[in-house]
Motif scaffolding. Structure first.
Motif, PDB file in Angstrom:
ATOM      1  N   TYR A 223       0.829  -1.198   0.000  1.00 17.19           N
ATOM      2  CA  TYR A 223       0.000   0.000   0.000  1.00 17.19           C
ATOM      3  C   TYR A 223       0.869   1.255   0.000  1.00 17.19           C
ATOM      4  CZ  TYR A 223      -3.533  -3.332   1.542  1.00 17.19           C
ATOM      5  OH  TYR A 223      -4.370  -4.414   1.629  1.00 17.19           O
ATOM      6  N   ALA A 224       0.379   2.290  -0.659  1.00 20.58           N
ATOM      7  CA  ALA A 224       0.932   3.647  -0.593  1.00 20.58           C
ATOM      8  C   ALA A 224       2.326   3.791  -1.201  1.00 20.58           C
ATOM      9  CB  ALA A 224       0.917   4.176   0.850  1.00 20.58           C
ATOM     10  N   ILE A 225       2.762   2.821  -1.954  1.00 21.41           N
ATOM     11  CA  ILE A 225       4.033   2.931  -2.691  1.00 21.41           C
ATOM     12  C   ILE A 225       3.690   2.900  -4.174  1.00 21.41           C
ATOM     13  CG2 ILE A 225       6.222   1.796  -3.255  1.00 21.41           C
ATOM     14  CD1 ILE A 225       6.323   2.918  -0.511  1.00 21.41           C
ATOM     15  N   HIS A 226       4.097   3.952  -4.873  1.00 22.77           N
ATOM     16  CA  HIS A 226       3.782   4.039  -6.293  1.00 22.77           C
ATOM     17  C   HIS A 226       4.652   5.144  -6.880  1.00 22.77           C
ATOM     18  CE1 HIS A 226       1.290   3.836  -9.914  1.00 22.77           C
ATOM     19  NE2 HIS A 226       0.582   2.852  -9.366  1.00 22.77           N
ATOM     20  N   VAL A 227       4.262   5.673  -8.008  1.00 21.93           N
ATOM     21  CA  VAL A 227       5.031   6.704  -8.689  1.00 21.93           C
ATOM     22  C   VAL A 227       5.179   7.967  -7.829  1.00 21.93           C
ATOM     23  CG1 VAL A 227       3.052   7.675  -9.947  1.00 21.93           C
ATOM     24  CG2 VAL A 227       5.347   7.878 -10.896  1.00 21.93           C
ATOM     25  N   GLY A 228       4.202   8.270  -7.011  1.00 22.93           N
ATOM     26  CA  GLY A 228       4.296   9.440  -6.134  1.00 22.93           C
ATOM     27  C   GLY A 228       5.426   9.323  -5.130  1.00 22.93           C
ATOM     28  N   THR A 229       5.729   8.103  -4.723  1.00 22.72           N
ATOM     29  CA  THR A 229       6.847   7.890  -3.802  1.00 22.72           C
ATOM     30  C   THR A 229       8.154   8.311  -4.468  1.00 22.72           C
ATOM     31  OG1 THR A 229       5.637   6.016  -2.873  1.00 22.72           O
ATOM     32  CG2 THR A 229       7.988   6.196  -2.323  1.00 22.72           C
ATOM     33  N   LEU A 230       8.317   7.920  -5.719  1.00 18.37           N
ATOM     34  CA  LEU A 230       9.515   8.304  -6.473  1.00 18.37           C
ATOM     35  C   LEU A 230       9.572   9.820  -6.648  1.00 18.37           C
ATOM     36  CD1 LEU A 230      12.014   7.376  -8.014  1.00 18.37           C
ATOM     37  CD2 LEU A 230      10.567   7.147 -10.048  1.00 18.37           C
ATOM     38  N   PHE A 231       8.438  10.420  -6.987  1.00 17.33           N
ATOM     39  CA  PHE A 231       8.359  11.877  -7.109  1.00 17.33           C
ATOM     40  C   PHE A 231       8.815  12.535  -5.808  1.00 17.33           C
ATOM     41  CE2 PHE A 231       5.796  15.666  -6.090  1.00 17.33           C
ATOM     42  CZ  PHE A 231       6.149  16.512  -7.126  1.00 17.33           C
ATOM     43  N   GLY A 232       8.285  12.057  -4.707  1.00 15.37           N
ATOM     44  CA  GLY A 232       8.629  12.635  -3.406  1.00 15.37           C
ATOM     45  C   GLY A 232      10.099  12.496  -3.073  1.00 15.37           C
ATOM     46  N   LEU A 233      10.640  11.301  -3.312  1.00 14.62           N
ATOM     47  CA  LEU A 233      12.050  11.069  -2.999  1.00 14.62           C
ATOM     48  C   LEU A 233      12.966  11.934  -3.860  1.00 14.62           C
ATOM     49  CD1 LEU A 233      12.034   7.187  -2.561  1.00 14.62           C
ATOM     50  CD2 LEU A 233      12.349   8.900  -0.766  1.00 14.62           C
ATOM     51  N   LEU A 234      12.610  12.114  -5.121  1.00 13.87           N
ATOM     52  CA  LEU A 234      13.467  12.878  -6.029  1.00 13.87           C
ATOM     53  C   LEU A 234      13.333  14.393  -5.849  1.00 13.87           C
ATOM     54  CD1 LEU A 234      13.037  10.839  -9.336  1.00 13.87           C
ATOM     55  CD2 LEU A 234      14.988  10.827  -7.761  1.00 13.87           C
ATOM     56  N   LEU A 235      12.153  14.856  -5.467  1.00  8.24           N
ATOM     57  CA  LEU A 235      11.915  16.295  -5.475  1.00  8.24           C
ATOM     58  C   LEU A 235      11.690  16.938  -4.106  1.00  8.24           C
ATOM     59  CD1 LEU A 235       9.686  16.562  -8.659  1.00  8.24           C
ATOM     60  CD2 LEU A 235      12.138  16.994  -8.430  1.00  8.24           C
ATOM     61  N   GLN A 236      11.698  16.149  -3.033  1.00 11.31           N
ATOM     62  CA  GLN A 236      11.425  16.715  -1.717  1.00 11.31           C
ATOM     63  C   GLN A 236      12.362  17.867  -1.370  1.00 11.31           C
ATOM     64  OE1 GLN A 236      11.635  14.011   1.619  1.00 11.31           O
ATOM     65  NE2 GLN A 236      10.884  15.540   3.037  1.00 11.31           N
ATOM     66  N   SER A 237      13.648  17.681  -1.568  1.00  8.85           N
ATOM     67  CA  SER A 237      14.593  18.744  -1.179  1.00  8.85           C
ATOM     68  C   SER A 237      14.405  19.987  -2.039  1.00  8.85           C
ATOM     69  CB  SER A 237      16.035  18.243  -1.247  1.00  8.85           C
ATOM     70  OG  SER A 237      16.360  17.865  -2.561  1.00  8.85           O
ATOM     71  N   ARG A 238      14.087  19.824  -3.317  1.00  9.40           N
ATOM     72  CA  ARG A 238      13.871  20.993  -4.179  1.00  9.40           C
ATOM     73  C   ARG A 238      12.610  21.753  -3.782  1.00  9.40           C
ATOM     74  NH1 ARG A 238      15.515  18.748 -10.143  1.00  9.40           N
ATOM     75  NH2 ARG A 238      17.743  18.644  -9.701  1.00  9.40           N
ATOM     76  N   ILE A 239      11.534  21.011  -3.533  1.00  9.83           N
ATOM     77  CA  ILE A 239      10.279  21.669  -3.168  1.00  9.83           C
ATOM     78  C   ILE A 239      10.407  22.334  -1.800  1.00  9.83           C
ATOM     79  CG2 ILE A 239       7.842  21.278  -2.600  1.00  9.83           C
ATOM     80  CD1 ILE A 239       7.906  19.040  -4.759  1.00  9.83           C
ATOM     81  N   THR A 240      11.001  21.617  -0.854  1.00 13.56           N
ATOM     82  CA  THR A 240      11.203  22.185   0.481  1.00 13.56           C
ATOM     83  C   THR A 240      12.118  23.400   0.407  1.00 13.56           C
ATOM     84  OG1 THR A 240      10.907  19.992   1.432  1.00 13.56           O
ATOM     85  CG2 THR A 240      11.886  21.645   2.849  1.00 13.56           C
ATOM     86  N   GLY A 241      13.155  23.337  -0.422  1.00 15.64           N
ATOM     87  CA  GLY A 241      14.053  24.482  -0.601  1.00 15.64           C
ATOM     88  C   GLY A 241      13.331  25.690  -1.167  1.00 15.64           C
ATOM     89  N   PHE A 242      12.451  25.445  -2.139  1.00 16.79           N
ATOM     90  CA  PHE A 242      11.656  26.530  -2.709  1.00 16.79           C
ATOM     91  C   PHE A 242      10.802  27.186  -1.626  1.00 16.79           C
ATOM     92  CE2 PHE A 242       7.572  27.991  -4.345  1.00 16.79           C
ATOM     93  CZ  PHE A 242       7.972  28.938  -5.285  1.00 16.79           C
ATOM     94  N   PHE A 243      10.087  26.361  -0.852  1.00 15.43           N
ATOM     95  CA  PHE A 243       9.247  26.907   0.226  1.00 15.43           C
ATOM     96  C   PHE A 243      10.089  27.587   1.296  1.00 15.43           C
ATOM     97  CE2 PHE A 243       5.844  23.621  -0.902  1.00 15.43           C
ATOM     98  CZ  PHE A 243       5.078  24.548  -1.581  1.00 15.43           C
TER      99      PHE A 243
END
Length: 189
Positions: A159-179
C-alpha cells in the motif's frame, strides 16, 4: 492534509507514511491507532537512545503526535467521503502530487515554528549526534522499506508505494528548498 491525501489516492506516499499504512493494514488498526502507537514506540526509542527522560521533549512530541494521528484519520475519511479514492488514475496522480507538496510545506512550517516535533524528527536528531548524517539518511530509507517489505510478505499486497513515492524522494529537497526561500522567511513566530 497532504499525507492523508497521498494515502487516499494510493499513488505514492513518502516512505514513513507508507510504512504506517502497511502496518495499519497488517494489524487491522485505524490510521489513528497505528500512527499514535508507532509514534509512542519511537518516543520510547528516543528516550533510550538519548539516555535520559526529558519532560519537555516528551511534551513536544506528544503535542505533535496526538493531533497528527487524529487529523490524519479525519482528513483521510473526508477525502474518501468525497470519492477521491474512486477517481481515475490521472486525477489521483495529480492530487497525490498536490498532497506531497502540501506535506513538504507543512514539514517546513512546523520545523520553522519550532513548537513541537514529530517523534521521527527527534529520532533523526539523536541518531545524527550518536552516529552521523549519512547513517540517518540510510536509516530513514531502509527501515521503512524493511517494514513495508515485511508487511507486504504478510498481506501479499503493498500500500501507498507508487510513482508518487519516487516523485517525493526525487523532489522533496527541491520543493522544500523553494518553500524555505519563499515562505518560511515570512513566518515570524
Amino acid at each position: 492534509m497532504g499525507h492523508s491525501l497521498t494515502i487516499v489516492t494510493n499513488v505514492g506516499s513518502m516512505l514513513w507514511p507508507a510504512s504506517i499504512v502497511n502496518i495499519m493494514h497488517t494489524l487491522g488498526w485505524t490510521m489513528t491507532e497505528t500512527i499514535f502507537t508507532e509514534g509512542m514506540v519511537v518516543i520510547i526509542l528516543n528516550v533510550i537512545l538519548s539516555g535520559r527522560w526529558q519532560l519537555r521533549r516528551f511534551t513536544r512530541e506528544l503535542t505533535f503526535l496526538i493531533p497528527y494521528s487524529i487529523l490524519m484519520q479525519l482528513f483521510a475519511d473526508a477525502y474518501r467521503m468525497v470519492g477521491i479514492d474512486q477517481l481515475n488514475f490521472w486525477w489521483r496522480l495529480g492530487l497525490d502530487m498536490i498532497g506531497l507538496t502540501i506535506a513538504f510545506l507543512g514539514f517546513l512550517l512546523y520545523q520553522t515554528c519550532d513548537c513541537c516535533f514529530h517523534p521521527h524528527d527527534d529520532l533523526t536528531i539523536i541518531l545524527k549526534r550518536r552516529v552521523n548524517a549519512q547513517f540517518v539518511q540510510w536509516f530513514n530509507v531502509l527501515l521503512p522499506v524493511i517494514i513495508i517489505a515485511g508487511c507486504t510478505l504478510y498481506n501479499h499486497h503493498m500500500y501507498a508505494i507508487h510513482v508518487g513515492t519516487l516523485f517525493g524522494l526525487l523532489l522533496q529537497s527541491r520543493i522544500t528548498g523553494f518553500f524555505d526561500r519563499h515562505v518560511s522567511c515570512h513566518c515570524n513566530m
